[in-house]
Enzyme design. Structure first.
Site, PDB file in Angstrom:
ATOM      1  CG  ASP A 152     -14.513 -28.020  63.917  1.00  0.00           C
ATOM      2  OD1 ASP A 152     -14.474 -28.744  62.884  1.00  0.00           O
ATOM      3  OD2 ASP A 152     -14.011 -27.380  64.638  1.00  0.00           O
ATOM      4  CG  MET A 195     -11.455 -33.044  61.251  1.00  0.00           C
ATOM      5  SD  MET A 195      -9.739 -32.156  59.881  1.00  0.00           S
ATOM      6  CE  MET A 195      -9.211 -33.078  60.237  1.00  0.00           C
TER       7      MET A 195
END
Length: 408
Positions: A152, A195
């Site tokens: 991320d 994701m």
């Protein structure tokens, strides 16, 4: 401080850096002082609590370089929060009434560990800080040096976390094959779910990588092979305000013109709305030991596909998730360079007894250093005002409207 024994563990979800980081640490200790013993706890804090470990022997040191070629983690991961005693008891990691921090601390003491290297995200590294503080309060000094792992790229205040560059590149390659499905039926809606819990960086970076790939291709519009059909038509992030009705109108015009629509969706986009909808319906929302919503169980991609399919008049809908394809990949060249610089500094800091998480400190001129654990946090919002991202949205005709509340 004299360092005699070092322990390694990887924890949290996978990222394309864990294997290489383990290899890099072993190589650097072997270069500087091969007399320092190295052990690795299996499956992260799970192995620390259960005492499951391996000793890195001479053969293991010789083979460390091989790890740079692979993804995943050779020593295993898990999600264990040492301050969540109830969960640890439920999973059989400690007995009822035991304090997991105490069990972990006693294990480190019994194993004679002087330095603990944790390779993980903010949860992994703040848990390590809790453990170090507990040991200090009980008279046992342990140097904890963490490495920031997350696809991320959302660790505060670290500019670039390990594995994120590779994850974006891999997700773009995944998208190319998925979007190749756009002529498998008329009026096709494809949702590429990327994701990421809070941070839109990975989805934005994936879109950037994918459109760079598009730029390098040769097209045959006379035969129906057009860039327009292969392009990204919408990028939805937690940091953007998403007007579903307005976007549906815009995307329906695209569908009417070229016959398909491709959406890049951050898994965390719309999460609050989905959770509220589920809870209002009386459904239980699954959460992990850290209290995070299990995004794979609430299926944001399917939720968004449902919102748009009817409005766009889609005859066929496909939702594909690139997360598991991307996160266990081997590190690319950019990440390998970053891993090398961080593992080398991690060992240097460990040998001089300097704790912290290694990273380029955005609040200190992007200097590579050991950042104090109390400053580490997750959920760093992606800055949608960056010019490169604005160029992407402008290129696909999507308005750039920042969300009222950034994910922090």
């Amino acid at each position: 401080m004299s360092v005699r024994r070092v322990a390694l563990l990887t924890a949290g979800g996978f990222a394309p850096c864990l294997s290489s980081a383990v290899g890099g640490l072993i190589e650097r200790y072997t270069e500087l002082d091969p007399t320092i013993e190295i052990i690795a706890y299996q499956y992260g804090y799970h192995g620390l609590l259960t005492g499951t470990k391996i000793v890195i022997d001479d053969e293991g040191r010789k083979q460390a370089g091989i790890l740079h070629r692979f993804g995943g983690s050779p020593i295993g991961n898990s999600r264990v929060k040492l301050t969540n005693a109830a969960d640890c008891v439920k999973r059989g990691l400690v007995e009822e009434g035991q304090n997991p921090l105490e069990v972990a601390a006693e294990r480190l003491k019994a194993d004679g560990v002087d330095v603990l290297h944790t390779i993980g995200g903010d949860d992994t590294n703040t848990t390590a800080a809790d453990l170090a503080a507990y040991l200090h309060e009980n008279g046992y000094e342990l140097t904890v040096v963490g490495l920031p792992k997350t696809i991320d790229n959302d660790v505060v205040p670290i500019r670039q976390s390990l594995g994120a560059w590779t994850a974006a590149e891999e997700a773009a390659g995944f998208a190319a094959n998925v979007i190749g499905e756009h002529r498998s039926g008329p009026r096709m809606l494809i949702v590429h779910e990327v994701m990421g819990r809070h941070c839109g960086w990975l989805t934005a970076a994936t879109a950037k990588e994918y459109r760079t790939w598009l730029d390098a291709q040769e097209w045959a519009p006379a035969l129906g092979l057009t860039r327009e059909r292969w392009d990204v038509h919408a990028v939805f992030l937690p940091e953007l305000e998403i007007d579903i009705d307005a976007e549906a109108d815009r995307l329906k015009a695209v569908m009417d013109e070229i016959g398909n629509v491709n959406i890049f969706l951050s898994e965390g986009a719309g999460m609050n709305e989905i959770v509220q909808q589920l809870e209002a319906a009386g459904e239980e929302v699954p959460r992990d030991p850290f209290g995070h919503v299990k995004l794979d169980t609430i299926n944001p991609g399917q939720w968004f596909a449902k919102q748009f399919a009817e409005k766009l008049g889609a005859e066929k809908v496909m939702v594909q998730k690139s997360g598991y394809y991307s996160r266990a990949a081997a590190a690319n060249a950019e990440d390998l360079r970053l891993i090398k610089s961080m593992t080398d500094l991690a060992v240097e800091c460990a040998l001089r007894g300097e704790p912290g998480v290694i990273g380029h400190d955005e609040e200190d001129g992007d200097r590579l250093k050991a950042i104090a654990f109390p400053r580490i946090a997750g959920g760093k919002a992606f800055d949608v005002a960056q010019p490169w991202f604005g160029e992407i949205l402008e290129g696909i005709g999507q308005p750039l409207v920042p969300a009222k509340a950034a994910a922090h």
